[in-house]
Design a protein around this motif. Structure first.
Motif, PDB file in Angstrom:
ATOM      1  N   UNK A   1      46.436  46.674  48.453  1.00  0.00           N
ATOM      2  CA  UNK A   1      47.899  46.532  48.383  1.00  0.00           C
ATOM      3  C   UNK A   1      48.314  45.064  48.451  1.00  0.00           C
ATOM      4  N   UNK A   2      47.691  44.326  49.359  1.00  0.00           N
ATOM      5  CA  UNK A   2      48.031  42.915  49.531  1.00  0.00           C
ATOM      6  C   UNK A   2      47.675  42.111  48.281  1.00  0.00           C
ATOM      7  N   UNK A   3      46.514  42.397  47.693  1.00  0.00           N
ATOM      8  CA  UNK A   3      46.097  41.689  46.484  1.00  0.00           C
ATOM      9  C   UNK A   3      47.035  42.036  45.329  1.00  0.00           C
ATOM     10  N   UNK A   4      47.386  43.321  45.199  1.00  0.00           N
ATOM     11  CA  UNK A   4      48.296  43.759  44.141  1.00  0.00           C
ATOM     12  C   UNK A   4      49.641  43.049  44.269  1.00  0.00           C
ATOM     13  N   UNK A   5      50.125  42.935  45.488  1.00  0.00           N
ATOM     14  CA  UNK A   5      51.401  42.248  45.736  1.00  0.00           C
ATOM     15  C   UNK A   5      51.294  40.764  45.361  1.00  0.00           C
ATOM     16  N   UNK A   6      50.186  40.127  45.732  1.00  0.00           N
ATOM     17  CA  UNK A   6      49.988  38.712  45.388  1.00  0.00           C
ATOM     18  C   UNK A   6      49.929  38.523  43.869  1.00  0.00           C
ATOM     19  N   UNK A   7      49.293  39.458  43.181  1.00  0.00           N
ATOM     20  CA  UNK A   7      49.214  39.379  41.720  1.00  0.00           C
ATOM     21  C   UNK A   7      50.593  39.564  41.082  1.00  0.00           C
ATOM     22  N   UNK A   8      51.362  40.493  41.630  1.00  0.00           N
ATOM     23  CA  UNK A   8      52.713  40.745  41.104  1.00  0.00           C
ATOM     24  C   UNK A   8      53.585  39.503  41.263  1.00  0.00           C
ATOM     25  N   UNK A   9      53.432  38.799  42.381  1.00  0.00           N
ATOM     26  CA  UNK A   9      54.193  37.564  42.607  1.00  0.00           C
ATOM     27  C   UNK A   9      53.837  36.496  41.578  1.00  0.00           C
ATOM     28  N   UNK A  10      52.616  36.579  41.046  1.00  0.00           N
ATOM     29  CA  UNK A  10      52.170  35.619  40.016  1.00  0.00           C
ATOM     30  C   UNK A  10      52.468  36.117  38.604  1.00  0.00           C
ATOM     31  N   UNK A  11      53.098  37.293  38.516  1.00  0.00           N
ATOM     32  CA  UNK A  11      53.466  37.825  37.212  1.00  0.00           C
ATOM     33  C   UNK A  11      52.417  38.715  36.577  1.00  0.00           C
ATOM     34  N   UNK A  12      51.359  39.053  37.307  1.00  0.00           N
ATOM     35  CA  UNK A  12      50.308  39.934  36.776  1.00  0.00           C
ATOM     36  C   UNK A  12      50.615  41.372  37.142  1.00  0.00           C
ATOM     37  N   UNK A  13      50.464  42.251  36.163  1.00  0.00           N
ATOM     38  CA  UNK A  13      50.673  43.669  36.414  1.00  0.00           C
ATOM     39  C   UNK A  13      49.311  44.347  36.441  1.00  0.00           C
ATOM     40  N   UNK A  14      48.841  44.653  37.628  1.00  0.00           N
ATOM     41  CA  UNK A  14      47.586  45.368  37.812  1.00  0.00           C
ATOM     42  C   UNK A  14      47.871  46.455  38.837  1.00  0.00           C
ATOM     43  N   UNK A  15      47.406  47.660  38.585  1.00  0.00           N
ATOM     44  CA  UNK A  15      47.680  48.755  39.514  1.00  0.00           C
ATOM     45  C   UNK A  15      46.857  48.601  40.790  1.00  0.00           C
ATOM     46  N   UNK A  16      47.344  49.197  41.856  1.00  0.00           N
ATOM     47  CA  UNK A  16      46.613  49.188  43.125  1.00  0.00           C
ATOM     48  C   UNK A  16      45.242  49.832  42.939  1.00  0.00           C
ATOM     49  N   UNK A  17      45.173  50.904  42.164  1.00  0.00           N
ATOM     50  CA  UNK A  17      43.901  51.595  41.933  1.00  0.00           C
ATOM     51  C   UNK A  17      42.902  50.668  41.238  1.00  0.00           C
ATOM     52  N   UNK A  18      43.357  49.920  40.245  1.00  0.00           N
ATOM     53  CA  UNK A  18      42.467  48.984  39.549  1.00  0.00           C
ATOM     54  C   UNK A  18      41.986  47.884  40.492  1.00  0.00           C
ATOM     55  N   UNK A  19      42.896  47.360  41.289  1.00  0.00           N
ATOM     56  CA  UNK A  19      42.531  46.315  42.250  1.00  0.00           C
ATOM     57  C   UNK A  19      41.519  46.871  43.250  1.00  0.00           C
ATOM     58  N   UNK A  20      41.775  48.072  43.768  1.00  0.00           N
ATOM     59  CA  UNK A  20      40.852  48.680  44.735  1.00  0.00           C
ATOM     60  C   UNK A  20      39.468  48.876  44.099  1.00  0.00           C
ATOM     61  N   UNK A  21      39.436  49.334  42.859  1.00  0.00           N
ATOM     62  CA  UNK A  21      38.150  49.537  42.180  1.00  0.00           C
ATOM     63  C   UNK A  21      37.400  48.223  41.998  1.00  0.00           C
ATOM     64  N   UNK A  22      38.115  47.166  41.641  1.00  0.00           N
ATOM     65  CA  UNK A  22      37.478  45.853  41.480  1.00  0.00           C
ATOM     66  C   UNK A  22      36.944  45.358  42.816  1.00  0.00           C
ATOM     67  N   UNK A  23      37.763  45.432  43.865  1.00  0.00           N
ATOM     68  CA  UNK A  23      37.337  44.979  45.186  1.00  0.00           C
ATOM     69  C   UNK A  23      36.135  45.788  45.684  1.00  0.00           C
ATOM     70  N   UNK A  24      36.161  47.099  45.470  1.00  0.00           N
ATOM     71  CA  UNK A  24      35.046  47.951  45.896  1.00  0.00           C
ATOM     72  C   UNK A  24      33.768  47.606  45.138  1.00  0.00           C
ATOM     73  N   UNK A  25      33.898  47.378  43.856  1.00  0.00           N
ATOM     74  CA  UNK A  25      32.734  47.007  43.053  1.00  0.00           C
ATOM     75  C   UNK A  25      32.145  45.681  43.544  1.00  0.00           C
TER      76      UNK A  25
END
Length: 150
Positions: A45-69
């Protein structure tokens, strides 16, 4: 013995790590890593929020999958907080964590002397049916004065 420092892979080092694991340095992976460079310890959630502040649209699920990988590959590590939220740590070197149980925040503590003391002690110990693979020390604390969460 030299003191260990924070080790956070630069974007270029991160690209090399991905290649070593046979992964492409996609825009999303690089964006997540760059957010983690700023955050240090963070939930999806925190990473998704930081990305949104930078103008990137990435879903929480995608971010979680990347972090888990990345954690599965041991590029990052996982930390489960007391509020059952998964946090990821960009610093994969051996270090101690101070966990703020009120604000659910992690802070790294580098104490090579303590880590060496524990490691040396454990080398002399045997736990029937188990082999110690790693040492993970976490201090659970609360702020001594009220701190505001951002």
């Amino acid at each position: 013995m030299p003191t260990q420092t924070h080790t956070m892979p630069t974007t270029e080092e991160f690209r090399t790590m991905l290649r070593r694991h046979g992964l492409k340095a996609t825009r999303q992976r690089i964006s997540v890593h760059e957010a983690m460079l700023t955050l240090g310890h963070a939930s999806a959630d925190m990473v998704t929020e930081a990305l949104a502040e930078r103008g990137s649209k990435v879903t929480v699920a995608s971010v979680y999958n990347i972090l888990s990988q990345l954690a599965d590959l041991r590029i990052y590590t996982r930390r489960l907080s007391a509020n059952n939220k998964m946090y990821f740590d960009i610093n994969s070197t051996r270090h101690i964590h101070l966990y703020d149980r009120e604000n659910h925040r992690y802070r790294d503590i580098v104490d090579d002397e303590l880590m060496e003391l524990v490691s040396t002690h454990l080398k002399r110990r045997r736990f029937k049916g188990f082999t110690v693979e790693d040492i993970d020390i976490q201090f659970i604390a609360r702020p001594t004065r009220k701190t505001k969460t951002a």
